[in-house]
Structure formats: structure tokens, C-alpha cells
Design a protein around this motif. Structure first.
Motif, mmCIF file in Angstrom:
data_model
loop_
_atom_site.group_PDB
_atom_site.id
_atom_site.type_symbol
_atom_site.label_atom_id
_atom_site.label_comp_id
_atom_site.label_asym_id
_atom_site.label_seq_id
_atom_site.Cartn_x
_atom_site.Cartn_y
_atom_site.Cartn_z
ATOM 1 N N ASP A 59 0.823 -1.210 0.000
ATOM 2 C CA ASP A 59 0.000 0.000 0.000
ATOM 3 C C ASP A 59 0.860 1.266 0.000
ATOM 4 O O ASP A 59 0.335 2.377 -0.081
ATOM 5 N N THR B 133 0.712 6.253 2.453
ATOM 6 C CA THR B 133 0.054 4.962 2.300
ATOM 7 C C THR B 133 -1.289 5.209 1.643
ATOM 8 O O THR B 133 -1.980 6.166 2.000
ATOM 9 N N THR C 170 -4.537 3.164 1.417
ATOM 10 C CA THR C 170 -5.100 1.929 1.968
ATOM 11 C C THR C 170 -5.809 1.119 0.886
ATOM 12 O O THR C 170 -6.667 1.647 0.179
ATOM 13 N N GLY C 171 -5.415 -0.134 0.773
ATOM 14 C CA GLY C 171 -6.048 -1.023 -0.202
ATOM 15 C C GLY C 171 -5.454 -0.939 -1.595
ATOM 16 O O GLY C 171 -5.837 -1.702 -2.487
ATOM 17 N N LYS C 172 -4.474 -0.041 -1.792
ATOM 18 C CA LYS C 172 -3.893 0.137 -3.130
ATOM 19 C C LYS C 172 -3.264 -1.146 -3.651
ATOM 20 O O LYS C 172 -3.437 -1.513 -4.824
ATOM 21 N N GLU D 187 -7.875 6.789 -2.426
ATOM 22 C CA GLU D 187 -8.351 5.388 -2.423
ATOM 23 C C GLU D 187 -9.540 5.229 -3.357
ATOM 24 O O GLU D 187 -9.628 4.259 -4.113
ATOM 25 N N THR E 252 -9.882 -4.816 0.796
ATOM 26 C CA THR E 252 -9.197 -5.138 2.039
ATOM 27 C C THR E 252 -8.652 -6.549 1.939
ATOM 28 O O THR E 252 -9.047 -7.311 1.080
#
Ligand code: TMP
Ligand code: ASP
Length: 254
Positions: free
Chosen positions: A30, A42, A44-46, A226, A245
Motif C-alpha cells: 500500500d 500509504t 489503503t487497499g492500493k 483510495e 481489504t
């Protein structure tokens, strides 16, 4: 999971030894960096989304006859790839002026280019991946003239195909960066597409609104980073049902 030997850690990915000789596992993080690591963060979920997006695009390109390093996705963040000798040249293909081209030549972002433009950068973090000419690539032996011809021809075929694919989802492929590698099979060498293709390495703008749906949202602090990556996955029809996720129970081979 058994400990694996780490081969290389980059800014957004880690490479581990693969299960068979000649294979590697590519793990998507991420972590996000911009301006050659000067900005760090960061998303998230990248990693989950880029793993899926790159899988999807590499598979479509493979079906079109473009050789790639991709073998199969292993789980949410990992894919199995062929080990290749990376050619230290970043190949940037541009369809519309943006980013460093706009800055360098004073072209307003979004202005049409007379034709698609392919640029080469020397892949060297210490030097900030400088723009180089074909002459440098061949004179310094980073790639032979024949390899560079093959790379250019692949890059233009990839451009035609990806531009159409993204346009069909309401996205304009403004520019992107590709990496290629040498794949050795029984004394024969082939140039194959390597690394990843994702909103980290592409500029993608909404066709109607010109909204940016790529890493420029992170580079330029535009917010909803995101969401932009999710939107690209959604438009390609590949958003994981459970969301981006690391849901438990997803470490199985698919
Ligand atoms: P640029 O306009 O900053 O030169 O970037 C051109 C394209 O290449 C853009 O889609 C982002 C991508 N890119 C990378 O993937 N990695 C890099 O290190 C850089 C500088 C650009
Ligand atoms: N990938 C480069 C970095 O990590 C540059 C960029 O994408 O803007 O800094």
C-alpha cells in the motif's frame, strides 16, 4: 506461510523467490511514493487493487499477443510472474500533454499531442530516472538497437489496445510508464512486458469531466485517492466483492 527469500524490495512492490525456478512472487504494497521517494504515504487497499488491475490488464494484453511476465494471481496482494532481466529503461508513452512533459515544454495539461510520443528514462533512483535519448540507451548498452525496436513496437501496440480498453470504460489514457525484461527460454531470449500497469503508473482521466483517477491525486494532494483507485477497478469490472481489504480466507490459489 513458510518464509520465502526476498529478492528485491521496491517502493511499491516486493519480489520473493517463486515456487519453481524462473518464477517470482510479486507482492503489492500500500506504500505510495512520489517525486522519487521525496513524498511518502500509504494508500489503503492500493496493493490489493493494483494486483487486480495489473492482472486484468496483463491478461488482456497477453490475449492480444503481447508477451508479459504475468503467470497468475495468487491471492489478494500477490501474483506469480516469470523472472526476467529488467531492462533499466522506463518507457513512457504519452497521448495527451501532462506531468513532466507539460512542465518541460510549457504545454498546458490536457492539450492534445500531434501524435503519441514515446520517451525513455534511465531507471536509476540516485539520478531521479533522467530522460535519455535512444542514443544513450544503445551506446551505454542498456538495450541493443534490435531490443529497442522491439520495445517501441510493443509499446505502440500496447498503447493502441489500452487506449481503447480504457476509453470503453469512460477513461482517457493520458500517459503511462512501462518496463520490459529479457526472458530466457532454452537459449532463446524474448522481450516481455514486466512490472505492473496500474493507476500508480498511468494517468487516467474521466472522459467527460477530466477528473483525475490515478496517482496524481496522491502526488498533488487532491484527496479521494483510495476512491480513485477503486473507481478504476470498478470501471474495469474487477473490484473485489469484499472491497479492497485483505479479507481472511483469500490466500487460496484462484
Ligand atoms: P511524468 O509526466 O511524471 O514523466 O510521468 C509520466 C507517466 O509515467 C505517468 O503516467 C506516471 C508514470 N510514472 C511512473 O510510473 N513512475 C515514475 O517514476 C514516473 C516519474 C512516472
Ligand atoms: N514512482 C516514483 C516515486 O516513487 C515517481 C512517481 O510516481 O511520481 O517517487
Amino acid at each position: 506461510m513458510a518464509r520465502r527469500r526476498q529478492i528485491y524490495e521496491g517502493k511499491a512492490k516486493v519480489l520473493f523467490e517463486g515456487p519453481e525456478p524462473g518464477t517470482l512472487v510479486q507482492y503489492f504494497k500500500d506504500d505510495a511514493t512520489a517525486f522519487n521517494n521525496k513524498k511518502k504515504g500509504t494508500i489503503t487497499g492500493k496493493g490489493v487493487l493494483n494486483n487486480r488491475i495489473s492482472e486484468f490488464l496483463m491478461m488482456r494484453l497477453g490475449e492480444m499477443g503481447i508477451p508479459t511476465h504475468f503467470i497468475r494471481r495468487l491471492n489478494m496482494r500477490e501474483q506469480l510472474i516469470r523472472q526476467v532481466e529488467i531492462i533499466p529503461v522506463e518507457v513512457v508513452v504519452r497521448n495527451v500533454a501532462a506531468g513532466s512533459l507539460s512542465q518541460r515544454l510549457g504545454l498546458p495539461e490536457g492539450s492534445a499531442l500531434p501524435r503519441s510520443i514515446v520517451e525513455y528514462c534511465y531507471k536509476n533512483d540516485d539520478l531521479d530516472d533522467p530522460l535519455v535519448a535512444e542514443e544513450h540507451v544503445t551506446a551505454f548498452g542498456w538495450a541493443t538497437p534490435q531490443e529497442l525496436d522491439e520495445i517501441l513496437s510493443l509499446a505502440l501496440r500496447i498503447n493502441d489496445y489500452l487506449s481503447g480498453l480504457f476509453y470503453a470504460t469512460g477513461l482517457r489514457l493520458i500517459d503511462y510508464k512501462l518496463e520490459f525484461g529479457r526472458l530466457w527460454e532454452n537459449d532463446q531470449m524474448r522481450i516481455v512486458l514486466a512490472d505492473e500497469i496500474s493507476p500508480d503508473s498511468c494517468r487516467l482521466w474521466d472522459v467527460k469531466t477530466n477528473e483525475k483517477l490515478d496517482k496524481d491525486r496522491f502526488r498533488r494532494d487532491l484527496g479521494s485517492v483510495e476512491e480513485a483507485y477503486q473507481e478504476v477497478a470498478r470501471r474495469l469490472g474487477i473490484l473485489p466483492e469484499s472491497g479492497p481489504t485483505d479479507a481472511p480466507g483469500t490466500e487460496t490459489l484462484q
